[in-house]
Enzyme design. Sequence first.
Site, PDB file in Angstrom:
ATOM      1  N   GLU A 161      -6.006   4.792  -9.794  1.00 48.35           N
ATOM      2  CA  GLU A 161      -7.300   5.325  -9.399  1.00 48.35           C
ATOM      3  C   GLU A 161      -7.822   6.413 -10.332  1.00 48.35           C
ATOM      4  OE1 GLU A 161      -9.512   6.510  -5.225  1.00 48.35           O
ATOM      5  OE2 GLU A 161      -7.581   5.490  -5.310  1.00 48.35           O
ATOM      6  N   LYS A 172      -9.096   1.661 -10.354  1.00 45.84           N
ATOM      7  CA  LYS A 172      -9.619   1.843  -9.004  1.00 45.84           C
ATOM      8  C   LYS A 172     -10.696   2.927  -9.004  1.00 45.84           C
ATOM      9  CE  LYS A 172      -7.380   1.881  -4.445  1.00 45.84           C
ATOM     10  NZ  LYS A 172      -6.108   2.243  -3.772  1.00 45.84           N
ATOM     11  N   THR A 230     -12.940   0.796  -4.409  1.00 46.72           N
ATOM     12  CA  THR A 230     -12.313   1.265  -3.177  1.00 46.72           C
ATOM     13  C   THR A 230     -13.288   2.098  -2.346  1.00 46.72           C
ATOM     14  OG1 THR A 230     -10.342   2.375  -2.310  1.00 46.72           O
ATOM     15  CG2 THR A 230     -11.383   3.366  -4.238  1.00 46.72           C
ATOM     16  N   PHE A 251     -12.291  -1.084   3.678  1.00 42.82           N
ATOM     17  CA  PHE A 251     -11.370  -0.386   4.569  1.00 42.82           C
ATOM     18  C   PHE A 251     -11.596  -0.821   6.020  1.00 42.82           C
ATOM     19  CE2 PHE A 251      -9.817   3.608   2.161  1.00 42.82           C
ATOM     20  CZ  PHE A 251      -9.652   2.871   1.015  1.00 42.82           C
ATOM     21  N   ASP A 253       0.847  -1.187   0.000  1.00 40.31           N
ATOM     22  CA  ASP A 253       0.000   0.000   0.000  1.00 40.31           C
ATOM     23  C   ASP A 253       0.886   1.241   0.000  1.00 40.31           C
ATOM     24  OD1 ASP A 253      -2.266   1.510   0.033  1.00 40.31           O
ATOM     25  OD2 ASP A 253      -2.720   1.204   2.155  1.00 40.31           O
TER      26      ASP A 253
END
Length: 321
Positions: free
Chosen positions: A96, A132, A156, A178, A17
């Site tokens: 993303e 993403k 996400t 998350f 990450d």
Amino acid sequence: MTSKLDQLKTMTTVVADTGDLDAIAQWRPEDATTNPSLLLKAAASDAYRPMLDDAVLLATRQGGSAAEQLTLATDILAVLAGKEILKLIPGVVSTEVDARLSFDTAATLKRARRLVELYDQQGVDTSRVLIKIAATWEGILAAEQLEKEGIRCNLTLLFSFIQAVACAQAGTHLISPFVGRILDWHLANTGRANYPASEDPGVQSVTRIYNFYKANDFNTVVMGASFRNTGEIEMLAGCDRLTISPVLLQELKNDHGQLPRRLSATNAASDEIIGPVDEKLFRWESNEDAMATEKLAEGIRRFAADQIELENRVKQLASVA
């Protein structure tokens, strides 16, 4: 006893990450995932300066207004970063879509297709790229269409069960629920000072989603994200994938205790029955979940702010007007 990190890798695909190339080279994860916040941090490094210059040059050659060149330059920067990351890992990288498009299906589709086209222009095998997208209703609709076109997606900012069900029914390749941000909300709103890892609401959320997917034969990959401590990671050992920051990767590497498997597709069980999720149901269930509603909105705002700051940095460092 081997480290907990090595033990984790035997049951879960470990994802880095971070957008830091040095960190990715050090940890050698299977996959990597980025977002505007991570790219913003990475763009301050010397390793990214040549990519910034190249992104600006390529965007300028395309012409268009200053605003169009700026958004294109940041997209190219993300793609150039993804290209470098793919040289360091055997798997895939997530790139993303601008968070400011989170409530616009058509614009999300257009930007996602552009990212894939930019990767193709760079000679990158686009099967190694995940697009993403925020798991809004509009984002999920966009992902459903992209998947039909062969463009795999990573949904996400996922905080609720209804988001997860809608993503699976839409046939999305992967979701990133998350963990840590769910914990943050509960610590801020329940009066509790802490939660044991086994009671962590973020851990419980991902466990519920994982078991539901496996029990119902959904192929969507579950990748836990946004961890606050290694205890959360350990409670999700066995999850399809976990995306972990370099700091927590180091902690796992330094710990040589035993790491038992917590999640298993073979043993997954869920008695939850959910029919087709339409927009009305999605919005109602989202409205009923204060945590998910607040954290999704906050996450989109945060990513949008970092995207704007990244654009400002591109203007400042590379004189894009």
